[in-house]
Motif scaffolding. Structure first.
Motif, mmCIF file in Angstrom:
data_model
loop_
_atom_site.group_PDB
_atom_site.id
_atom_site.type_symbol
_atom_site.label_atom_id
_atom_site.label_comp_id
_atom_site.label_asym_id
_atom_site.label_seq_id
_atom_site.Cartn_x
_atom_site.Cartn_y
_atom_site.Cartn_z
ATOM 1 N N GLY A 51 -49.554 -10.541 -10.289
ATOM 2 C CA GLY A 51 -50.200 -9.964 -8.773
ATOM 3 C C GLY A 51 -50.524 -8.538 -9.026
ATOM 4 N N PHE A 53 -53.181 -5.760 -10.381
ATOM 5 C CA PHE A 53 -54.615 -5.559 -10.872
ATOM 6 C C PHE A 53 -54.913 -4.293 -11.540
ATOM 7 C CE2 PHE A 53 -56.275 -4.785 -6.272
ATOM 8 C CZ PHE A 53 -55.348 -3.849 -6.077
ATOM 9 N N GLU A 67 -54.139 -6.290 -17.542
ATOM 10 C CA GLU A 67 -53.818 -4.886 -18.139
ATOM 11 C C GLU A 67 -55.078 -4.079 -18.579
ATOM 12 O OE1 GLU A 67 -50.962 -3.294 -18.558
ATOM 13 O OE2 GLU A 67 -49.799 -4.986 -17.400
#
Ligand SMILES: N[C@@H](CCC(=O)N[C@@H](CS)C(=O)NCC(=O)O)C(=O)O
Length: 215
Positions: A51, A53, A67
Motif C-alpha cells: 500500500g 507508492f 520501490e
C-alpha cells in the motif's frame, strides 16, 4: 501505453520517480492515488498489498514494480533515455546507488518522521523521535555540504538517480529544518535542483496540493 505510474503529486517518493520519467520524456499513464479515499487505496493495494507508492505497472512486460530506486533501475534498464540515471560504469554505478541510499535513509526518512508527526492525532506525537530525526538531518546536511563543495550534482558532472533521490526530501526537509543559513553548499545544490526542468515541473505539479503539507 505500456507504463502506468500509481502516485500522488505531493508524495516525495513519487516525485523521485517523476523526476526520472521527466528527465527522459518517458511516456506513461498517470494513475492518481488518494490514500484518503478507500476505493483508491484499495486499487493500489490490489497491485501492491503493502500500500505504499510509487508503483510502476509495465503492461508490456506484465511487471509490477514498487520501490522508487528499483523503479528507476527498471526504467534505466528497459526504457533508457538521454539522461543515464544509473551509470553503466560499474564503479560509478555502486557509488550512485550508495548516494541514492544515503538520501533515502538519512534525509528522506527523518524528513518523513518530522512531517508525519505533524499529521498525528493530538496526544499521539513522538517528540523524542522528532528530536532524533532532526539530529539525523543535521548530520546528513553536514555530509552533503562537504560533498557538494566540489560537485555540481551528487555524482559530479552527471545528473543521476542520486539527484532524483535528493531533490524531493531536500525540498520538504528545508521547510521543517531549513539549511539555507547554515549549509551553503547544500543550499546551492538545492537551487540547482530547483532549476533542473524535470524537478521544476514536479514542484509545479505539486503546487495545487501544497496546502495539504502540514506547517
Ligand atoms: N521505500 C519506498 C517508500 C515509499 C513511501 O514511503 N511512500 C510514501 C509516500 S511518499 C507512502 O506510500 N506513504 C503512505 C503510507 O506509508 O501509508 C520507496 O522508495 O518507494
Amino acid at each position: 501505453m505500456a507504463l502506468t505510474l500509481y502516485y500522488h503529486p505531493l508524495a516525495s517518493f513519487c516525485q523521485k520517480v517523476l523526476i526520472a520519467l521527466y528527465e527522459n520524456d518517458t511516456p506513461f499513464a498517470p494513475r492518481f492515488v488518494d490514500l484518503g479515499d478507500a476505493a483508491s487505496a484499495a486499487e493500489l493495494k490490489r497491485i501492491w498489498p503493502i500500500g505504499k507508492f510509487p508503483v510502476l505497472r509495465d503492461g508490456a512486460k506484465d511487471q509490477t514494480i514498487p520501490e522508487s530506486s528499483i523503479i528507476i533501475e527498471y526504467l534505466s534498464l528497459h526504457y533508457p533515455g538521454t539522461t543515464q540515471l544509473v551509470p553503466t560504469d560499474t564503479e560509478f554505478a555502486w557509488q550512485t546507488r550508495l548516494r541514492d541510499r544515503f538520501f533515502d535513509l538519512h534525509v528522506h526518512e527523518p524528513m518523513q518522521k518530522i512531517v508525519g508527526d505533524r499529521l498525528r492525532p493530538p496526544g499521539r506525537n513522538d517528540p523524542h523521535g522528532v528530536e532524533l530525526a532532526k539530529a539525523q538531518l543535521q548530520t546528513a546536511y553536514g555530509v552533503i555540504d562537504r560533498d557538494m563543495a566540489t560537485r555540481t550534482w551528487a555524482m559530479g558532472d552527471a545528473f543521476t538517480m542520486a539527484d532524483c533521490a535528493a531533490a524531493p526530501p531536500l525540498f520538504y526537509a528545508n521547510k521543517v529544518l531549513p539549511f539555507g543559513d547554515t549549509h551553503w553548499n547544500v543550499a546551492a545544490y538545492f537551487d540547482r535542483l530547483m532549476q533542473r526542468p524535470s524537478f521544476a515541473r514536479v514542484v509545479k505539479e505539486a503546487q495545487p496540493y501544497m496546502h495539504l503539507f502540514p506547517g
